[in-house]
Write a protein that holds these residues in place. Structure first.
Motif, PDB file in Angstrom:
ATOM      1  N   ILE A 142       0.833  -1.207   0.000  1.00  0.00           N
ATOM      2  CA  ILE A 142       0.000   0.000   0.000  1.00  0.00           C
ATOM      3  C   ILE A 142       0.864   1.252   0.000  1.00  0.00           C
ATOM      4  N   TRP A 143       1.967   1.227   0.744  1.00  0.00           N
ATOM      5  CA  TRP A 143       2.876   2.376   0.700  1.00  0.00           C
ATOM      6  C   TRP A 143       3.351   2.628  -0.731  1.00  0.00           C
ATOM      7  N   ASN A 144       3.707   1.564  -1.426  1.00  0.00           N
ATOM      8  CA  ASN A 144       4.169   1.731  -2.813  1.00  0.00           C
ATOM      9  C   ASN A 144       3.096   2.365  -3.686  1.00  0.00           C
ATOM     10  N   TYR A 145       1.851   1.970  -3.486  1.00  0.00           N
ATOM     11  CA  TYR A 145       0.757   2.556  -4.267  1.00  0.00           C
ATOM     12  C   TYR A 145       0.653   4.066  -4.029  1.00  0.00           C
ATOM     13  N   VAL A 146       0.749   4.493  -2.771  1.00  0.00           N
ATOM     14  CA  VAL A 146       0.584   5.930  -2.505  1.00  0.00           C
ATOM     15  C   VAL A 146       1.829   6.716  -2.893  1.00  0.00           C
ATOM     16  N   PHE A 147       3.020   6.106  -2.798  1.00  0.00           N
ATOM     17  CA  PHE A 147       4.233   6.782  -3.251  1.00  0.00           C
ATOM     18  C   PHE A 147       4.157   7.081  -4.746  1.00  0.00           C
ATOM     19  N   LEU A 148       3.539   6.168  -5.484  1.00  0.00           N
ATOM     20  CA  LEU A 148       3.494   6.289  -6.939  1.00  0.00           C
ATOM     21  C   LEU A 148       2.305   7.090  -7.441  1.00  0.00           C
ATOM     22  N   ASN A 149       1.405   7.431  -6.529  1.00  0.00           N
ATOM     23  CA  ASN A 149       0.194   8.131  -6.935  1.00  0.00           C
ATOM     24  C   ASN A 149      -0.084   9.272  -5.960  1.00  0.00           C
ATOM     25  N   SER A 150       0.660  10.356  -6.095  1.00  0.00           N
ATOM     26  CA  SER A 150       0.492  11.507  -5.209  1.00  0.00           C
ATOM     27  C   SER A 150      -0.957  11.989  -5.268  1.00  0.00           C
ATOM     28  N   GLY A 151      -1.520  12.234  -4.109  1.00  0.00           N
ATOM     29  CA  GLY A 151      -2.913  12.674  -4.038  1.00  0.00           C
ATOM     30  C   GLY A 151      -3.868  11.548  -3.705  1.00  0.00           C
ATOM     31  N   LEU A 152      -3.392  10.304  -3.788  1.00  0.00           N
ATOM     32  CA  LEU A 152      -4.225   9.149  -3.458  1.00  0.00           C
ATOM     33  C   LEU A 152      -4.146   8.860  -1.966  1.00  0.00           C
TER      34      LEU A 152
END
Length: 629
Positions: free
Chosen positions: A186-196
């Motif tokens: 989940i951290w990787n998802y938010v690192f790659l999608n600023s604003g998510l």
């Protein structure tokens, strides 16, 4: 030999769900029980999350709710919602989806319409509900079979899609989700999608600075040699620095997918960094000196990416788009300009980087002599290496079973003998230690070459020059459940964390759990991994069953050992806490004795009792973790 009949009746067609359930490895990689980050249950979770992420990328839904409790997984996004008339088709018809038209999903991860269907087929229970423009549609399945097709109805819920599933425990045996693995995903998802924002089990995950935050979270910032360099461009983002650790460490992504095995983009990045730095300093540095101790993250977006498997862990694409430049050219051009500009604008950082490279050069030359001699010895030993009983398939092979490749590191001849006789010779190898290895805390990498056992282990794993040619996916420490066995575990983990931390961070190292007790009567035998399991087994079998306490691996017969290293193998992964830097961790447990550590040992003494039947032995055995000075 009788001729095998091969006729029209021999040809069989399977429907979509039967094929997925018969060959799950083709769709989700290895199965596993959740003790490894790449086990199938995490791939199931990722496949559903990828669809929600794609909705966010397309500008719909800034929040995703994820809940994992016991074996139940719930994911709710606030995207556009699956078109109501296609809800069932989208989760149960192979090659059905909304991502084939590149205009709608130009840089999506899930392109082939398989992922969600695989989750459905491999779940004992799967439900999907779409909310769209005041209407909703829900469907429920069991093992991919539709059991409840609810009619459309009105709703006040916000647009989006909700999926709930239970992975099928007849396929994923004894599985459990490890929160740290889910959190890392989940951290990787938010690192790659600023604003998510992703809310996972009540905790909010959000990132403002993307890959910069990723490196900050995954790196000991006290040891980096210069501030993190953060570069962004169209369809590419890079963050990098150099630390004090050995080896190279990369986090690479394509369209939001964590490519744990790298691929064309990671190879291009490694090449581009060396080329740019050589040109900037106008010196032909050795590539290994430039990249030594580098920590970097790279994310690119590719139109219609080609991965080397359905699990999408390695990029095979050569081009950014059908009519675009090659991945290599695209990354090289970006790094050449962006990194060169940065170093010109930040002379202090450029000076610190140069000092790190020159330090690596000195260290390499310092051990060159001993390294050459050690490698020659290892090469001779490999021809008749009594320590290693190798397997036939290796992790770098293209064989479909490569994910199962395992090296058991054991203590002594009796334990290694039991494992060797009971192992799967195709995928399981054994490395036998002659005793307690050296406590290498605080020593330089020179000791890896000077110590024969460490050098042979390094060569068995083939990790001298990084993980690209790692020979085994799983490195399993298999020691006795006593004081000496615990000590050997600590010494081996110190070796890996000191010199090959990326091996641990990539989730390749784990501890073998073997039964402590065997409880049996004339009809049934139960193996117990804890005293609680022993108590339950006694209650189940009743009438004073025979109880055996296994003190060492050598006491378990090869016939029994086969039960514990096969499909029901139990592994405890070695997981690093992000809040505890490796240097501090090793110094506390493996450095000089301190009052703090003495107090920790006293407070964590465990009393272990030998059982004869149900009666305790007169003298308890006190287990204390003693560390070498």
């Amino acid at each position: 030999m009788a001729e095998i009949d091969y006729s029209d009746d021999s040809i069989r067609s399977l429907d979509w769900k039967e094929h997925i359930r018969l060959r799950p490895g083709m769709y989700i990689g290895k199965l596993g029980d959740g003790s490894a980050y790449d086990d199938g249950i995490y791939v199931l979770l990722k496949e559903i999350l990828d669809n929600s992420i794609d909705e966010f990328v397309m500008g719909s839904g800034r929040t995703i709710e994820v809940t994992v409790t016991d074996k139940k997984v719930s994911i709710r996004d606030y995207g556009r919602g699956i078109p109501l008339g296609k809800v069932i088709d989208c989760v149960s018809k192979i090659n059905t989806g909304g991502k084939y038209d590149s205009k709608a999903f130009q840089k999506s991860v899930g392109l082939n319409g398989v992922g969600t269907k695989a989750v459905n087929a491999l779940s004992s229970s799967f439900s999907v509900q779409s909310y769209r423009d005041g209407r909703t549609k829900k469907a429920e399945f069991e093992q991919g079979v539709l059991i409840n097709d609810q009619p459309e109805m009105e709703t006040t819920q916000r647009n989006g899609t909700a999926v709930v599933f239970y992975a099928d425990d007849t396929i994923f045996r004894h599985y459990h989700y490890i929160p740290e693995f889910v959190e890392s995903m989940i951290w990787n998802y938010v690192f790659l999608n600023s604003g998510l924002t992703i809310n996972f089990n009540g905790t909010k995950f959000f990132s403002e600075r993307g890959l910069y935050d990723l490196l900050t979270r995954n790196t000991d910032v006290e040891t980096i040699r210069y501030p993190i360099i953060h570069l962004k461009g169209d369809d590419i983002e890079v963050a990098m620095t150099h630390g004090q650790q050995y080896g190279e460490e990369y986090y690479s992504f394509v369209n939001g997918q964590h490519t744990t095995q790298g691929g064309t983009h990671q190879a291009a990045f490694r090449e581009a960094v060396v080329k740019t730095i050589r040109e900037f300093y106008k010196k032909e540095f050795d590539a290994s000196d430039v990249r030594a101790s580098i920590v970097a993250a790279i994310s690119i977006r590719v139109q219609e990416p080609v991965f080397e498997s359905q699990t999408k862990t390695k990029l095979g694409s050569q081009n950014i788009a059908a009519d675009g430049p090659s991945v290599r050219t695209f990354i090289n051009d970006f790094i050449k300009k962006a990194l060169d500009d940065y170093l010109h604008k930040h002379p202090a950082d450029a000076d610190a980087l140069l000092k790190r490279i020159l330090q690596s050069e000195r260290e390499r030359k310092d051990i060159a002599g001993i390294k050459k001699l050690a490698n020659e010895r290892a090469k001779k030993a490999s021809l008749h290496n009594k320590k290693l009983r190798d397997c036939k398939i290796h992790f770098e092979d293209t064989h479909e079973r490569k994910q199962d490749t395992t090296l058991f590191i054991t203590e002594g001849d009796s334990a290694s003998g039991s494992i060797t006789k009971s192992r799967d010779v195709q995928t399981q190898a054994v490395f036998s230690l002659k005793g307690k290895p050296l406590n290498c805390f605080g020593l330089t990498k020179k000791v890896v070459y000077e110590n024969e056992e460490f050098n042979l282990l390094q060569h068995a794993l083939n990790i001298e020059d990084g993980l690209d040619n790692l020979r085994y996916n799983n490195i399993v420490i298999a020691t006795d459940a006593d004081v000496d066995g615990m000590h050997i575990r600590l010494l081996l983990m110190t070796f890996f964390l000191q010199f090959f931390p990326d091996l641990v961070k990539a989730g390749h190292v784990s501890i073998l759990q073997t039964p402590l007790f065997r409880v049996r009567n004339k009809k049934e035998t139960i193996y117990c991994y804890s005293d609680e399991e022993r108590q339950r087994a006694i209650q189940k079998l009743g009438n004073k069953p025979e109880i055996t306490r296994f003190k060492g691996l050598g006491e378990i017969s090869p016939e029994e050992f086969e039960l514990f290293i096969g499909k029901d193998i139990r592994l405890d992964p070695v997981i690093l806490s992000k809040e505890q830097p490796i240097k501090n961790l090793l110094e506390y447990y493996m450095g000089k004795n301190t009052p703090d550590r003495q107090q920790h040992i006293i407070q964590n003494l465990r009393v272990e009792v030998d059982f004869i039947g149900e009666e305790p032995a007169p003298e308890p055995v006190v287990e204390e973790v003693l560390l070498e000075e």
